[in-house]
Design an enzyme around this catalytic site. Structure first.
Site, short mmCIF file in Angstrom:
data_model
loop_
_atom_site.label_atom_id
_atom_site.label_comp_id
_atom_site.label_asym_id
_atom_site.label_seq_id
_atom_site.Cartn_x
_atom_site.Cartn_y
_atom_site.Cartn_z
N GLU A 99 1.02 -1.39 0.25
CA GLU A 99 -0.22 -0.73 -0.30
C GLU A 99 0.88 1.48 -0.10
OE1 GLU A 99 -0.52 -2.85 1.69
OE2 GLU A 99 -2.82 -2.70 0.48
N HIS A 104 -10.46 -6.09 9.12
CA HIS A 104 -10.97 -6.11 7.46
C HIS A 104 -12.61 -5.36 8.22
CE1 HIS A 104 -8.43 -8.97 7.04
NE2 HIS A 104 -7.90 -8.67 6.26
#
Lengths: 411, 325
Positions: B57, B126
């Site tokens: 990322e 998540h």
């Protein structure tokens, strides 16, 4: 607060000015726009105005003295006017219906914006005090409103007249109670008038509201009852039907001790037995032909109209029907009693009406409207639904009915 | 139109209109995006403009910043906000500050799309909502798209803005069929009055909009009041005008958010309301928010940890009784 008036810059080239004459003296009350002095620039003599209301606290320059531009020449005290000169107070303080210490009735926002001309010190104090310092337990919005209207939340809560905590609606109610009599409030509610359309400066009574209603031609709303809504739906639906009218005059001799309506129901019920289509309902691709003569009868009760159904009328005796009719006025009806008919009757004869026509009830195939009985003759108007009865069917039915009434009257 | 289709339409039209628009992220190319947002774009625009990246990322955002400085208009997709923590330094220290550090000489026309929120049993790592973190960073614009119409217009606007935009989506919204209409001169920074009302303002955003809209008819019927619902849309900047107009009318405000209550985005909104609209309030503001726990995996516990229509009704009922409504 001190407001300093300075030697004005009267032209581009002016750097000093001479004070020619004072038009005010110390202690004078002045208002925005008043001329306080005359000064001389390098070109001309001009007037100096104050831009604020207040009291002349000090004159700093003597007549004839010359000072640089922007030098203070006078000090105006802008807060203490009211007690000095109550007569000149531009706004009259509305009288309070309650014997409370004076509190602001104007919105503080507006007051402060207007640079507070001649405001009583107590109001000035309230305006400069944060709203949180108003006592009592209440929401910020309620306190703000209370401050605007001069409602003492704390005192009212001590007396148990306001809930704790108080909300906006409680304070608003209190304001209304203060400015309207109970009857006036009721009127406002009935006519759904916003109380704030009135100027809240005094106690407003019923008469004043009544006058307002007349002046502004305000209608009084009457909510429709569920029955009224049903009637409206019924007649609106009825107006869509393809109908035609048949006008006749029947010879009828009423029976003693039997209501005319009862006789009409009984005779029609018997004749309906010979004309199947008058017992029919249209449903999709079918006529539903009922074996019994079920007749809807228009009954006015108060402001309401009901079509009450006399079930199996052909099987009932005239006396039984008369008893049924007699009991109609003083009772309520079950949904069952208000449905299941195929033909209706309406009678306005008792009101002196000679002839009228009626709207077909719900799914009925027709309705007979009876006028006033005069010398044993009565004018009848039939409304028929053309989808169920054609002209010939109707003619046969009406003629049969006419003959039946005639036979009865001949006996 | 499906929510994800609205996003796809916005990206597709932007790429067609301007060659400098590129997208990059994990699985955005050949796979068509984890939530099928970039479906079809790889075939249409090729590997130079639809770039599959490694699972990294920090480098996705870092590369995108480089592209933006060099004149492209990149759209970086982070698979979920939870992974964006890895890119935090690039987002906060570089994307947000570059314009300021360069004295306004360079801009970062970058859009970072990322879905967040509680989906279905994706467990604690998540299921987070990080709008509160991004909204606290000067230099970023934060938009939260709850519906197809806003998603389409706001994403297009974000792509062509010259400043970095954090574009928040919600995982449960992608497959939802929604009303869609094209609007001229759309303002992505304006909150939407979803439903007008008189007695109570409910502020919300993202997926909670739908929970609120389910709860509102029950609240209105039970309490005999009318409720105004506002979708905030733009979290940074916040449209205080729309909020203020509504509260001045209703005098009461409830904020519903999925994020944890402590330090949640709602805390900022309510603080501003208290500062700016204190004297308009007729009741203490109410926050209906997620519990202060990592989101549980167990479905029952998961639902217990976030607002649901039933809980919204119950909390407003209790609050209204305590506050004279």
């Amino acid at each position: 607060m001190d407001y300093k008036i300075v030697m004005p810059v009267l032209s581009d080239t002016m750097d000093k000015g001479k004070l020619i004459k004072w038009r005010v003296k110390e202690g004078d009350i002045v208002h925005k726009g008043d001329v306080i002095a005359e000064v001389e620039s390098d070109k001309a003599i001009m007037e100096v105005q104050t831009f604020k209301d207040g009291v002349v606290k000090k004159l700093l320059v003597k007549e004839g003295e010359e000072v640089p531009v922007k030098t203070p020449i006078a000090i105006i005290e802008t807060e203490v006017e009211a007690k000095e000169e109550p007569k000149k107070e531009p706004k009259s303080q509305p009288k309070k219906p309650k014997e409370k210490p004076p509190q602001p009735t104007q919105k503080p926002k507006e007051e402060t914006k207007e640079a507070a001309p001649a405001v009583p010190p107590i109001i000035q104090e309230l305006l400069t005090t944060p709203i949180t310092s108003i006592g009592g337990k209440a929401s910020p919005a309620a306190k703000k409103k209370a401050a605007e209207a001069g409602i003492d939340i704390e005192a009212l809560q001590t007396e148990g007249l306001l809930p704790k905590p108080a909300h906006l609606k409680d304070v608003e109610q209190e304001i209304l109670k203060r400015y309207f009599t109970p009857k006036a409030l009721q009127l406002l509610k009935d006519y759904r008038i916003d109380p704030y359309s009135f100027e809240l400066t005094h106690k407003i009574d019923e008469e004043e509201v009544q006058a307002y209603i007349l002046e502004h031609d305000i209608p009084q709303p009457f909510p429709l009852s569920s029955n009224r809504k049903a009637v409206i739906a019924n007649v609106q639906n009825s107006a869509k039907k393809p109908v035609y009218f048949v006008y006749e005059t029947f010879d009828i001799r009423p029976y003693e001790n039997i209501k005319l309506t009862s006789l009409l129901i009984k005779t029609i019920a018997d004749v309906m037995q010979r004309h199947p289509l008058t017992r029919a309902k249209l449903q999709g691709d079918n006529y539903l032909i009922y074996p019994n003569s079920n007749i809807s009868v228009a009954v006015a009760k108060g402001d309401d109209l009901y079509m009450v159904v006399c079930k199996k009328a052909q099987a009932k005796s005239l006396e039984q029907i008369d008893e049924w009719v007699g009991g109609l006025k003083n009772r309520t009806y079950t949904p069952e009693e208000l449905s299941g008919s195929t033909f209706g009757i309406s009678n306005l004869g008792m009101f002196g009406i000679t002839r009228f026509s009626a709207m077909i009830n719900k799914q009925d195939c027709g309705i007979a409207a009876f006028g006033k009985l005069e010398q044993n003759r009565i004018k009848v108007t039939f409304t028929f639904d053309h989808r169920i009865l054609n002209g010939v069917d109707a003619a046969k039915f009406v003629t049969d009915l006419k003959n039946s009434f005639k036979e009865q009257s001949d006996v | 139109m499906l929510y994800r289709e609205a996003l796809n339409k916005a990206i597709d039209e932007s790429m067609a209109a301007d060659k400098s628009v590129v997208i990059l992220g994990e699985d955005v190319g050949r796979y068509g995006g984890s939530y099928r947002v970039s479906e079809g774009l790889f075939a249409k625009y090729g590997p130079k403009r639809v770039i599959d990246t490694p699972i990294a990322e920090l480098s996705i955002v870092g590369n995108a910043i480089g592209m933006a400085i060099a004149g492209l208009r990149p759209i970086a997709e982070i698979m979920t906000v939870n992974f964006s923590l890895l890119a935090m330094d690039q987002i906060v220290n570089h994307a947000a500050k570059f314009r300021y550090m360069s004295g306004g000489k360079m801009t970062i026309p970058l859009t970072i799309r990322m879905p967040g929120g509680v989906s279905r049993q994706l467990a604690a790592q998540h299921s987070e909502s990080y709008e509160t973190m991004y909204s606290a960073v000067p230099g970023l614009i934060v938009l939260a798209a709850s519906n197809a119409t806003y998603a389409y217009h706001a994403l297009k606007a974000a792509i062509f803005l010259n400043d970095p935009v954090i574009f928040l989506e919600h995982e449960l919204l992608y497959p939802m069929e929604m009303e869609f209409k094209e609007i001229e001169n759309f303002d992505p920074f304006k909150a939407e009055v979803v439903k007008e009302g008189e007695d109570l303002t409910i502020l919300t955003y993202l997926k909670m909009r739908y929970d609120v809209l389910q709860a509102v008819p029950v609240i209105e019927k039970e309490l005999g009041i009318s409720v105004e619902v506002i979708d905030l849309n733009s979290l940074r900047p916040l449209d205080m005008k729309t909020i203020s107009d509504s509260i001045k009318k209703t005098k009461r405000v409830v904020l519903v958010e999925e994020d944890h209550k402590t330090g949640g985005y709602g805390a900022e909104v309510i603080a501003r309301i208290s500062e700016q609209l204190f004297y308009e309030l007729d009741a203490p503001p109410l926050r209906i928010a997620g519990e202060d726990v990592p989101i549980p995996y167990n479905r029952k516990l998961e639902l217990a940890s976030i607002p649901t229509p039933d809980k919204i009704v119950a909390q407003i009922r209790e609050w209204s009784q305590a506050n004279g409504l």
